[in-house]
Design a protein around this motif. Structure first.
Motif, PDB file in Angstrom:
ATOM      1  N   ASN A   1       0.727  -1.097   0.145  1.00  0.00           N
ATOM      2  CA  ASN A   1       0.053   0.181  -0.013  1.00  0.00           C
ATOM      3  C   ASN A   1       0.775   1.171  -0.145  1.00  0.00           C
ATOM      4  O   ASN A   1       0.374   2.105  -0.701  1.00  0.00           O
ATOM      5  N   ASN A   2       2.026   1.267   0.840  1.00  0.00           N
ATOM      6  CA  ASN A   2       2.977   2.421   0.796  1.00  0.00           C
ATOM      7  C   ASN A   2       3.589   2.581  -0.494  1.00  0.00           C
ATOM      8  O   ASN A   2       3.901   3.515  -0.937  1.00  0.00           O
ATOM      9  N   LEU A   3       3.800   1.593  -0.982  1.00  0.00           N
ATOM     10  CA  LEU A   3       4.622   1.494  -2.231  1.00  0.00           C
ATOM     11  C   LEU A   3       3.797   1.908  -3.403  1.00  0.00           C
ATOM     12  O   LEU A   3       4.210   2.513  -4.613  1.00  0.00           O
ATOM     13  N   SER A   4       2.423   1.721  -3.379  1.00  0.00           N
ATOM     14  CA  SER A   4       1.483   1.974  -4.545  1.00  0.00           C
ATOM     15  C   SER A   4       1.643   3.528  -4.957  1.00  0.00           C
ATOM     16  O   SER A   4       1.661   4.529  -3.942  1.00  0.00           O
ATOM     17  N   GLY A   5       1.873   3.926  -6.262  1.00  0.00           N
ATOM     18  CA  GLY A   5       1.888   5.265  -6.760  1.00  0.00           C
ATOM     19  C   GLY A   5       3.048   5.557  -7.395  1.00  0.00           C
ATOM     20  O   GLY A   5       3.589   4.599  -8.078  1.00  0.00           O
ATOM     21  N   SER A   6       3.232   6.812  -7.802  1.00  0.00           N
ATOM     22  CA  SER A   6       4.314   7.208  -8.486  1.00  0.00           C
ATOM     23  C   SER A   6       5.632   7.730  -7.607  1.00  0.00           C
ATOM     24  O   SER A   6       5.506   8.229  -6.837  1.00  0.00           O
ATOM     25  N   TRP A   7       6.576   7.420  -8.193  1.00  0.00           N
ATOM     26  CA  TRP A   7       7.844   7.632  -7.608  1.00  0.00           C
ATOM     27  C   TRP A   7       9.101   8.096  -8.482  1.00  0.00           C
ATOM     28  O   TRP A   7       9.337   7.694  -9.837  1.00  0.00           O
TER      29      TRP A   7
ATOM     30  N   ASP B   1      11.232   7.548 -14.010  1.00  0.00           N
ATOM     31  CA  ASP B   1       9.788   7.668 -13.121  1.00  0.00           C
ATOM     32  C   ASP B   1       9.621   6.116 -13.039  1.00  0.00           C
ATOM     33  O   ASP B   1       9.583   5.389 -13.768  1.00  0.00           O
ATOM     34  N   TRP B   2       9.028   5.887 -11.736  1.00  0.00           N
ATOM     35  CA  TRP B   2       8.703   4.541 -11.529  1.00  0.00           C
ATOM     36  C   TRP B   2       7.252   4.664 -10.999  1.00  0.00           C
ATOM     37  O   TRP B   2       6.810   5.484 -10.131  1.00  0.00           O
ATOM     38  N   PHE B   3       6.281   3.726 -11.443  1.00  0.00           N
ATOM     39  CA  PHE B   3       4.877   3.446 -10.921  1.00  0.00           C
ATOM     40  C   PHE B   3       4.441   2.066 -10.610  1.00  0.00           C
ATOM     41  O   PHE B   3       4.967   1.217 -11.046  1.00  0.00           O
ATOM     42  N   PHE B   4       3.768   1.634  -9.342  1.00  0.00           N
ATOM     43  CA  PHE B   4       3.575   0.684  -8.814  1.00  0.00           C
ATOM     44  C   PHE B   4       1.974   0.952  -8.462  1.00  0.00           C
ATOM     45  O   PHE B   4       1.410   1.616  -7.943  1.00  0.00           O
ATOM     46  N   ARG B   5       1.223  -0.303  -9.086  1.00  0.00           N
ATOM     47  CA  ARG B   5      -0.221  -0.368  -9.049  1.00  0.00           C
ATOM     48  C   ARG B   5      -0.225  -1.451  -7.936  1.00  0.00           C
ATOM     49  O   ARG B   5      -0.108  -2.706  -8.340  1.00  0.00           O
ATOM     50  N   ASP B   6      -1.125  -1.403  -6.833  1.00  0.00           N
ATOM     51  CA  ASP B   6      -1.095  -2.319  -5.761  1.00  0.00           C
ATOM     52  C   ASP B   6      -2.359  -3.249  -6.045  1.00  0.00           C
ATOM     53  O   ASP B   6      -2.524  -4.336  -5.676  1.00  0.00           O
ATOM     54  N   ASN B   7      -3.384  -2.871  -7.090  1.00  0.00           N
ATOM     55  CA  ASN B   7      -4.469  -3.723  -7.019  1.00  0.00           C
ATOM     56  C   ASN B   7      -4.304  -4.954  -8.082  1.00  0.00           C
ATOM     57  O   ASN B   7      -4.854  -6.002  -7.834  1.00  0.00           O
ATOM     58  N   ASN B   8      -3.159  -4.790  -8.894  1.00  0.00           N
ATOM     59  CA  ASN B   8      -2.777  -5.955  -9.648  1.00  0.00           C
ATOM     60  C   ASN B   8      -1.287  -6.237  -9.594  1.00  0.00           C
ATOM     61  O   ASN B   8      -0.821  -6.940 -10.279  1.00  0.00           O
ATOM     62  N   ASN B   9      -0.450  -5.374  -8.911  1.00  0.00           N
ATOM     63  CA  ASN B   9       0.794  -5.819  -8.573  1.00  0.00           C
ATOM     64  C   ASN B   9       1.684  -5.467  -9.907  1.00  0.00           C
ATOM     65  O   ASN B   9       2.543  -6.202 -10.349  1.00  0.00           O
ATOM     66  N   THR B  10       1.085  -4.680 -10.758  1.00  0.00           N
ATOM     67  CA  THR B  10       1.990  -4.333 -12.038  1.00  0.00           C
ATOM     68  C   THR B  10       2.492  -2.983 -11.811  1.00  0.00           C
ATOM     69  O   THR B  10       2.267  -2.157 -10.936  1.00  0.00           O
ATOM     70  N   GLY B  11       3.245  -2.579 -12.850  1.00  0.00           N
ATOM     71  CA  GLY B  11       3.825  -1.062 -12.751  1.00  0.00           C
ATOM     72  C   GLY B  11       4.634  -0.958 -14.165  1.00  0.00           C
ATOM     73  O   GLY B  11       4.721  -1.855 -15.055  1.00  0.00           O
TER      74      GLY B  11
ATOM     75  N   LEU C   1      10.764   2.512   3.938  1.00  0.00           N
ATOM     76  CA  LEU C   1       9.696   2.889   3.054  1.00  0.00           C
ATOM     77  C   LEU C   1       8.846   3.691   3.898  1.00  0.00           C
ATOM     78  O   LEU C   1       8.072   3.159   4.887  1.00  0.00           O
ATOM     79  N   THR C   2       8.444   4.824   3.699  1.00  0.00           N
ATOM     80  CA  THR C   2       7.364   5.911   4.095  1.00  0.00           C
ATOM     81  C   THR C   2       6.453   6.103   3.078  1.00  0.00           C
ATOM     82  O   THR C   2       6.356   5.991   2.044  1.00  0.00           O
ATOM     83  N   SER C   3       5.512   7.009   3.455  1.00  0.00           N
ATOM     84  CA  SER C   3       4.596   7.556   2.617  1.00  0.00           C
ATOM     85  C   SER C   3       5.169   8.599   1.459  1.00  0.00           C
ATOM     86  O   SER C   3       4.383   8.891   0.352  1.00  0.00           O
ATOM     87  N   ASP C   4       6.402   8.894   1.736  1.00  0.00           N
ATOM     88  CA  ASP C   4       6.901   9.671   0.797  1.00  0.00           C
ATOM     89  C   ASP C   4       8.488   9.684   0.515  1.00  0.00           C
ATOM     90  O   ASP C   4       8.924  10.354  -0.345  1.00  0.00           O
ATOM     91  N   ALA C   5       9.064   8.671   1.018  1.00  0.00           N
ATOM     92  CA  ALA C   5      10.460   8.227   0.572  1.00  0.00           C
ATOM     93  C   ALA C   5      10.763   6.828   0.688  1.00  0.00           C
ATOM     94  O   ALA C   5      10.005   5.966   1.418  1.00  0.00           O
ATOM     95  N   MET C   6      11.625   6.281  -0.167  1.00  0.00           N
ATOM     96  CA  MET C   6      11.893   4.843  -0.035  1.00  0.00           C
ATOM     97  C   MET C   6      13.203   4.611  -0.533  1.00  0.00           C
ATOM     98  O   MET C   6      14.107   5.431  -1.299  1.00  0.00           O
ATOM     99  N   THR C   7      14.046   3.745   0.176  1.00  0.00           N
ATOM    100  CA  THR C   7      15.369   3.243   0.108  1.00  0.00           C
ATOM    101  C   THR C   7      15.503   1.853  -0.114  1.00  0.00           C
ATOM    102  O   THR C   7      15.053   1.100   0.655  1.00  0.00           O
ATOM    103  N   LEU C   8      15.940   1.564  -1.385  1.00  0.00           N
ATOM    104  CA  LEU C   8      16.168   0.005  -1.750  1.00  0.00           C
ATOM    105  C   LEU C   8      17.449  -0.008  -1.629  1.00  0.00           C
ATOM    106  O   LEU C   8      18.318   0.708  -2.136  1.00  0.00           O
ATOM    107  N   LYS C   9      17.970  -1.529  -1.468  1.00  0.00           N
ATOM    108  CA  LYS C   9      19.404  -1.992  -1.801  1.00  0.00           C
ATOM    109  C   LYS C   9      19.503  -3.088  -2.284  1.00  0.00           C
ATOM    110  O   LYS C   9      18.820  -4.239  -1.781  1.00  0.00           O
ATOM    111  N   SER C  10      20.350  -3.402  -3.115  1.00  0.00           N
ATOM    112  CA  SER C  10      20.719  -4.672  -3.676  1.00  0.00           C
ATOM    113  C   SER C  10      22.369  -4.870  -3.662  1.00  0.00           C
ATOM    114  O   SER C  10      23.077  -4.273  -3.717  1.00  0.00           O
ATOM    115  N   LYS C  11      22.634  -6.226  -3.266  1.00  0.00           N
ATOM    116  CA  LYS C  11      23.836  -6.550  -2.866  1.00  0.00           C
ATOM    117  C   LYS C  11      24.432  -7.182  -4.097  1.00  0.00           C
ATOM    118  O   LYS C  11      23.673  -7.974  -4.869  1.00  0.00           O
TER     119      LYS C  11
END
Length: 161
Positions: A30-36, A67-77, A133-143
């Motif tokens: 739900n937090n991820l859903s939207g445009s980033w 630009d990234w977009f995550f749609r949570d109702n069908n998990n596409t983006g 992951l908050t309502s306005d910021a996200m940090t992801l990390k890959s090793k």
């Protein structure tokens, strides 16, 4: 008859509960859903200058400002890279989910799909740790490993309002 029905009900309940997403994963989705906007790609764990091809797609510099977009109702983006002399721009469509892990940070996983939502990556996908992951910021990390040394690629996003 009553015992069979009770046994069926119990088995069905267990199966439904085991297949459904956890509350933590649903909340993260739900937090991820939207445009980033992906503001920066940086590296941790070693000094020096790095250049990498991210997600077997484009150079790291091409992702900054994407630009990234995550749609949570069908998990596409999708994510969109701007066209430039260094970058082949355009939309890349994805199917994503959040993996709830009890012993480590949750993960965002995704794979590439086409406009008709069909897998085009042969089942190959990517997992990134969700560091924040908050309502306005996200940090992801890959090793990753560079010459046998562990390095982390850090992706810093802000949510569009």
């Amino acid at each position: 008859m009553k015992k069979s029905f009770l046994l069926f009900t119990i088995i069905t309940s267990v199966l439904v509960a085991s297949c459904s997403a956890t509350k933590v994963a649903r909340d993260a989705g739900n937090n991820l859903s939207g445009s980033w906007t992906l503001n920066s790609v940086s590296y941790e764990g070693s000094s020096g200058n790095f250049k990498s091809v991210i997600f077997n797609d484009a150079d790291d510099i091409c992702f900054e400002g994407s630009d990234w977009f995550f749609r949570d109702n069908n998990n596409t983006g999708r994510y969109t890279i701007q066209n430039s002399s260094l970058c082949a721009g355009g939309d890349r469509f994805i199917r994503w989910s959040v993996i709830d892990r009890t012993d480590a940070p949750d993960q965002l996983q995704f794979k590439f799909i086409d406009e008709k939502l069909k897998d085009i990556s042969g089942g190959v996908g990517y997992r990134l740790e969700i560091q924040n992951l908050t309502s306005d910021a996200m940090t992801l990390k890959s090793k990753v490993s560079v010459e046998g040394e562990p390095i982390s690629i850090v992706y810093n996003f802000t949510k569009k309002q």
